[in-house]
Every structure is written in C-alpha cells, then in structure tokens.
Motif scaffolding. Sequence first.
Motif, PDB file in Angstrom:
ATOM      1  N   GLY A 145       0.719  -1.131   0.018  1.00  0.00           N
ATOM      2  CA  GLY A 145       0.017  -0.054  -0.066  1.00  0.00           C
ATOM      3  C   GLY A 145       0.852   1.427   0.001  1.00  0.00           C
ATOM      4  N   LYS A 146       2.359   1.154  -0.013  1.00  0.00           N
ATOM      5  CA  LYS A 146       2.911   2.394   0.111  1.00  0.00           C
ATOM      6  C   LYS A 146       3.045   3.079  -1.428  1.00  0.00           C
ATOM      7  N   PRO A 147       3.007   4.068  -1.607  1.00  0.00           N
ATOM      8  CA  PRO A 147       2.924   4.504  -2.921  1.00  0.00           C
ATOM      9  C   PRO A 147       4.269   4.436  -3.722  1.00  0.00           C
ATOM     10  N   VAL A 148       4.496   4.408  -4.797  1.00  0.00           N
ATOM     11  CA  VAL A 148       5.636   4.315  -5.552  1.00  0.00           C
ATOM     12  C   VAL A 148       6.186   5.657  -5.742  1.00  0.00           C
ATOM     13  N   PRO A 149       7.109   5.993  -5.553  1.00  0.00           N
ATOM     14  CA  PRO A 149       7.675   7.398  -5.786  1.00  0.00           C
ATOM     15  C   PRO A 149       7.469   7.813  -7.181  1.00  0.00           C
ATOM     16  N   SER A 150       7.100   9.262  -7.282  1.00  0.00           N
ATOM     17  CA  SER A 150       6.623   9.679  -8.548  1.00  0.00           C
ATOM     18  C   SER A 150       7.651  10.370  -9.098  1.00  0.00           C
ATOM     19  N   ARG A 151       8.689  10.758  -8.594  1.00  0.00           N
ATOM     20  CA  ARG A 151       9.908  11.535  -9.290  1.00  0.00           C
ATOM     21  C   ARG A 151      10.260  10.690 -10.408  1.00  0.00           C
ATOM     22  N   THR A 152      10.455  11.660 -11.519  1.00  0.00           N
ATOM     23  CA  THR A 152      11.274  10.911 -12.880  1.00  0.00           C
ATOM     24  C   THR A 152      12.493  11.642 -12.927  1.00  0.00           C
ATOM     25  N   PRO A 153      13.334  10.884 -13.659  1.00  0.00           N
ATOM     26  CA  PRO A 153      14.672  11.861 -14.268  1.00  0.00           C
ATOM     27  C   PRO A 153      14.327  13.132 -15.081  1.00  0.00           C
ATOM     28  N   SER A 154      15.215  14.021 -14.760  1.00  0.00           N
ATOM     29  CA  SER A 154      14.749  15.369 -15.654  1.00  0.00           C
ATOM     30  C   SER A 154      15.288  15.189 -17.059  1.00  0.00           C
ATOM     31  N   ALA A 155      14.986  16.092 -17.706  1.00  0.00           N
ATOM     32  CA  ALA A 155      15.353  15.939 -19.298  1.00  0.00           C
ATOM     33  C   ALA A 155      17.119  16.230 -19.260  1.00  0.00           C
ATOM     34  N   HIS A 156      17.785  16.809 -18.641  1.00  0.00           N
ATOM     35  CA  HIS A 156      19.122  16.925 -18.407  1.00  0.00           C
ATOM     36  C   HIS A 156      19.760  15.515 -18.058  1.00  0.00           C
ATOM     37  N   GLN A 157      18.879  14.844 -17.337  1.00  0.00           N
ATOM     38  CA  GLN A 157      19.536  13.429 -16.951  1.00  0.00           C
ATOM     39  C   GLN A 157      19.315  12.404 -17.854  1.00  0.00           C
ATOM     40  N   SER A 158      18.650  12.827 -19.028  1.00  0.00           N
ATOM     41  CA  SER A 158      18.303  11.585 -19.958  1.00  0.00           C
ATOM     42  C   SER A 158      18.670  11.933 -21.278  1.00  0.00           C
ATOM     43  N   VAL A 159      18.821  10.713 -22.070  1.00  0.00           N
ATOM     44  CA  VAL A 159      18.961  10.681 -23.402  1.00  0.00           C
ATOM     45  C   VAL A 159      17.980   9.876 -24.137  1.00  0.00           C
ATOM     46  N   ASP A 160      17.691  10.450 -25.175  1.00  0.00           N
ATOM     47  CA  ASP A 160      16.371   9.543 -25.968  1.00  0.00           C
ATOM     48  C   ASP A 160      16.931   8.292 -26.435  1.00  0.00           C
ATOM     49  N   VAL A 161      16.083   7.348 -26.306  1.00  0.00           N
ATOM     50  CA  VAL A 161      16.416   5.866 -26.940  1.00  0.00           C
ATOM     51  C   VAL A 161      16.999   6.006 -28.150  1.00  0.00           C
ATOM     52  N   SER A 162      16.516   6.973 -28.887  1.00  0.00           N
ATOM     53  CA  SER A 162      17.217   6.867 -30.481  1.00  0.00           C
ATOM     54  C   SER A 162      18.496   7.236 -30.571  1.00  0.00           C
ATOM     55  N   LYS A 163      19.200   8.084 -29.566  1.00  0.00           N
ATOM     56  CA  LYS A 163      20.508   8.293 -29.464  1.00  0.00           C
ATOM     57  C   LYS A 163      21.265   7.099 -29.196  1.00  0.00           C
ATOM     58  N   PHE A 164      20.926   6.119 -28.276  1.00  0.00           N
ATOM     59  CA  PHE A 164      21.397   4.958 -27.947  1.00  0.00           C
ATOM     60  C   PHE A 164      21.596   4.096 -29.475  1.00  0.00           C
ATOM     61  N   ARG A 165      20.637   3.966 -30.309  1.00  0.00           N
ATOM     62  CA  ARG A 165      20.564   3.353 -31.356  1.00  0.00           C
ATOM     63  C   ARG A 165      21.642   3.839 -32.368  1.00  0.00           C
ATOM     64  N   GLU A 166      21.554   5.306 -32.347  1.00  0.00           N
ATOM     65  CA  GLU A 166      22.864   6.067 -33.111  1.00  0.00           C
ATOM     66  C   GLU A 166      24.176   5.725 -32.689  1.00  0.00           C
ATOM     67  N   VAL A 167      24.283   5.460 -31.423  1.00  0.00           N
ATOM     68  CA  VAL A 167      25.769   5.112 -30.906  1.00  0.00           C
ATOM     69  C   VAL A 167      26.068   3.807 -31.300  1.00  0.00           C
ATOM     70  N   LEU A 168      25.162   2.944 -31.320  1.00  0.00           N
ATOM     71  CA  LEU A 168      25.368   1.517 -31.974  1.00  0.00           C
ATOM     72  C   LEU A 168      25.887   1.316 -33.446  1.00  0.00           C
ATOM     73  N   GLN A 169      24.824   2.203 -34.114  1.00  0.00           N
ATOM     74  CA  GLN A 169      25.270   2.188 -35.461  1.00  0.00           C
ATOM     75  C   GLN A 169      26.634   2.726 -35.693  1.00  0.00           C
ATOM     76  N   GLU A 170      26.966   3.985 -34.969  1.00  0.00           N
ATOM     77  CA  GLU A 170      28.223   4.419 -35.270  1.00  0.00           C
ATOM     78  C   GLU A 170      29.493   3.294 -34.871  1.00  0.00           C
ATOM     79  N   ARG A 171      29.203   2.911 -33.941  1.00  0.00           N
ATOM     80  CA  ARG A 171      30.363   1.893 -33.574  1.00  0.00           C
ATOM     81  C   ARG A 171      30.472   0.565 -34.517  1.00  0.00           C
ATOM     82  N   GLN A 172      29.260   0.220 -35.414  1.00  0.00           N
ATOM     83  CA  GLN A 172      29.316  -0.892 -36.291  1.00  0.00           C
ATOM     84  C   GLN A 172      29.740  -0.627 -37.558  1.00  0.00           C
ATOM     85  N   THR A 173      29.825   0.765 -37.858  1.00  0.00           N
ATOM     86  CA  THR A 173      30.164   1.044 -39.347  1.00  0.00           C
ATOM     87  C   THR A 173      31.914   1.434 -39.292  1.00  0.00           C
TER      88      THR A 173
END
Length: 258
Positions: free
Chosen positions: A230-258
Amino acid sequence: MTVTHRRTTATTCTVTAATAALLITSGTTAWAETGGDSSAQQLATTAREQLRNTNSLRLDYVDRSPETAASFSRAAKLDLALDSKGNCTGVMTMGAHGGTVKLVKHGGDVWLKPDKAFWKAELPGRQGAHAAQVFKDRYIHGPASDDLLKGVAAMCDLKALQKGTTSSQPQSLERGAETTLDGTRVIPLTSRSNSMTSTLYVTADEPHRLYRAAQKGPGTDLSLTFTDYGKPVPSRTPSAHQSVDVSKFREVLQERQT
C-alpha cells in the motif's frame, strides 16, 4: 537490431518470467483449497487476498542459483517498488558481476540507467567502454512500447503478478513453527513436489500477508520478499538533462558498427 537489443529485452523478460513462475509454482501449491493443515490453508488464503488486493508493494527478488551466479545475462537481484497503474522504480543487478541497471517507469515512459560494468558486459571490446562514456550518469528514456524498453514495462505490471495468485491446486501444506525473518515474525507454509521445496512465509501478525515466497531444489534457489504493502511508488522521474532519448542509443550503436 543488435546484441544489446536482444539481450536487454531478454534479460528483463527473463526476470518477469522468473518472478511470475516463482509466484505460480510456489504460490499455486500454497493457495490450495483442500488437503493438508486447515489452519495453513486459511493463512495461505488470507495472504493471497492481501497480495491480490493491494494497490502497491515492494518486491525483492533474489536468484542464488549457480547458473545465474555465473551469467552476466541473467538478473541475480531485483529490488522494485511497483503499483497497479504500472508505475515502478528500482534496481536490477546482473549475475557474474555484470553490473546494475536503475529503472523507472511512470505512465507510458521508461528510463534505464545502466552502470559501466553493465555496458562492458553488454557490449564487446571498445564498444562497451564507448557506450559507458556516452551515457555516463544519464538515463536512456523512451516510450514503454519501444522494443528495447517494453520488457521493463512488462516487469512493472503488478496486476500480472497478482493474477498469478488466482490459481489453486489440491495439494497439502505443512505449517511450521513461527520464526523471524529480517525482524518480521512469520509462519512458514511448506509444500514439496519431487525434488523441489516451496515455502510461503506469512506474517504472524494480522493482517496476515505474504512476506516471502521461496523455492529450493537442484540448481534452484529463488526467493521473493514482499514489503511496503500500500505504500505509494515514488513519482519523481529523471529530468530532461539527466536523460538521453533511446534513439541516441541506437545512433551510438550504429556508429560503432560502421
């Protein structure tokens, strides 16, 4: 996509499956409506209702099995607070020193923050070191429907775990003597099938709640501990400056494979 896509998704799904399996395997035996000690059956039934009706809880999953301890692609620990709305926050620890992943899910968004050890185990050679540097101290953020992140979204589904307690099998339970686990007074309810022993530890005090489910046998040593009903889950989420879009992750993988 890449080995990371396949393994990360597989890892989170494996944890989800293992968690559900532990509930179903040790749980359905203990949720039996007939056979064995009637007082044990009543305790199990009460604990089932408490688990099934809560809107939130914290679970601590531990897999001490030798196969998991030797594999960095399998989760050895999961500490997760989750609720019936699909929100969650926690940490997953991989076996064989394969690193940790912090995770947050809120609404339709997911954030993952692997540490350096995880990246090096996840990606071969310099690719792992490169990813660790690019994403250092930042979360990978994206929708819960993303192929890379949907395994985590599934793992945060409290309702799916609760659904696993609805089945029952006519097997007997053995009520053990009251004992203490981590400062909590519990009553063990044990069942045995072939070479596997499953035990539910139900709190001795009312309301009688499931505190821990454990399963042991050849090559198997699993446990799930349930707290913070019954204890609420913390509602705080990482801020924008703490985050990288998942698309950037795919770009990095592509860079390293070429």
